[in-house]
Design an enzyme around this catalytic site. Structure first.
Site, short mmCIF file in Angstrom:
data_model
loop_
_atom_site.label_atom_id
_atom_site.label_comp_id
_atom_site.label_asym_id
_atom_site.label_seq_id
_atom_site.Cartn_x
_atom_site.Cartn_y
_atom_site.Cartn_z
N GLY A 65 47.85 14.19 94.09
CA GLY A 65 48.05 12.79 93.70
C GLY A 65 48.13 11.83 94.87
O GLY A 65 48.95 12.01 95.74
N SER A 66 47.30 10.80 94.90
CA SER A 66 47.25 9.97 96.10
C SER A 66 46.30 8.78 95.91
O SER A 66 45.97 8.42 94.79
CB SER A 66 46.80 10.83 97.28
N ARG A 67 45.82 8.23 97.04
CA ARG A 67 44.99 7.03 96.99
C ARG A 67 44.10 6.95 98.22
O ARG A 67 44.46 7.42 99.30
CB ARG A 67 45.91 5.81 96.92
#
Length: 230
Positions: free
Chosen positions: A187-189
């Protein structure tokens, strides 16, 4: 594409030990109590799915900037690039792609060029969908110099669950559009800082496919794209 290839994707080697750990825990849970074992099996399948690394059809025309990540466009706004990238103090158009734990997390180069800078900075693990995550969270950034001399910044940002940013590249390395350059676990960006006077051809909320969805086109002067959810 064969039918089974629609559902069974190759797994990136980075995920092998995690899948092995999940599988071992599932076996133990089966020995303890069968319903728990089935939950462990489900978690193992999810782990395999998280580290999937499917092939992508990368557009070959010069000047196209593609998404570095699967996910959803969460921000499009002017922002000053991280100081460690050395891209100056002037704001650039930043396109942020948020990845949930269900997206493929292998990151791909948005455009062909040479990596002239790579900079890692430790930090917090705030929700990656928040604007301040770009400043406060752990991150790893690349500056890619294109054939025409202009540059582009792309930054991996750890999220609320992510605890490990992995880079596959080094400074001085030449990359092709869509080539794998790293991943972020759980989970990240990804933030893309476009060159000056280049308008994004995506809209907030748009679903992105790494290596395929075009973010911007260096060979057009079209205005920024406007879209409406229906």
């Amino acid at each position: 594409m064969k039918m089974h290839e629609t559902f069974l994707k190759p797994m990136h080697p980075e995920g092998r030990r995690f899948v092995a750990i999940f599988a071992a825990v599932a076996v133990v849970l089966f020995l303890i109590w069968e319903p728990l074992g089935w939950l462990g099996l489900g978690a193992t399948i999810w782990c395999y799915y998280f580290f999937r690394d499917p092939k992508r059809s990368v557009p070959q025309r010069e000047g196209l900037i593609v998404s570095p990540a699967d996910g959803v466009v969460s921000l499009i706004e002017p922002a000053v690039p991280p100081a460690e990238l050395g891209l100056g103090d002037a704001p650039r158009t930043r396109v942020s792609v948020f990845m949930s734990v269900f997206n493929c997390h292998v990151n791909r180069a948005p455009i062909a060029g040479r990596i002239v800078k790579q900079a890692y900075r430790p930090g917090k693990f705030l929700n990656a969908s928040l604007d301040k995550a770009s400043e406060d969270n752990e991150r790893n950034g690349l500056v890619i110099e294109m054939a025409d001399g202009r540059n582009l910044g792309v930054v991996q940002i750890a999220g609320l669950v992510a605890r490990r940013i992995v880079s596959f590249v080094d400074e001085g390395q030449e990359m092709q559009t869509g080539e794998r350059f790293g991943l972020i676990r759980f989970g990240s960006r990804l933030d893309v800082y476009l060159p000056d006077e280049v308008a994004p051809q995506v809209a907030l909320g748009q679903t992105m496919i790494a290596g395929e969805t075009v973010i911007a086109d260096l060979q057009t002067d079209a205005p920024a794209r406007v879209a409406q959810a229906i």
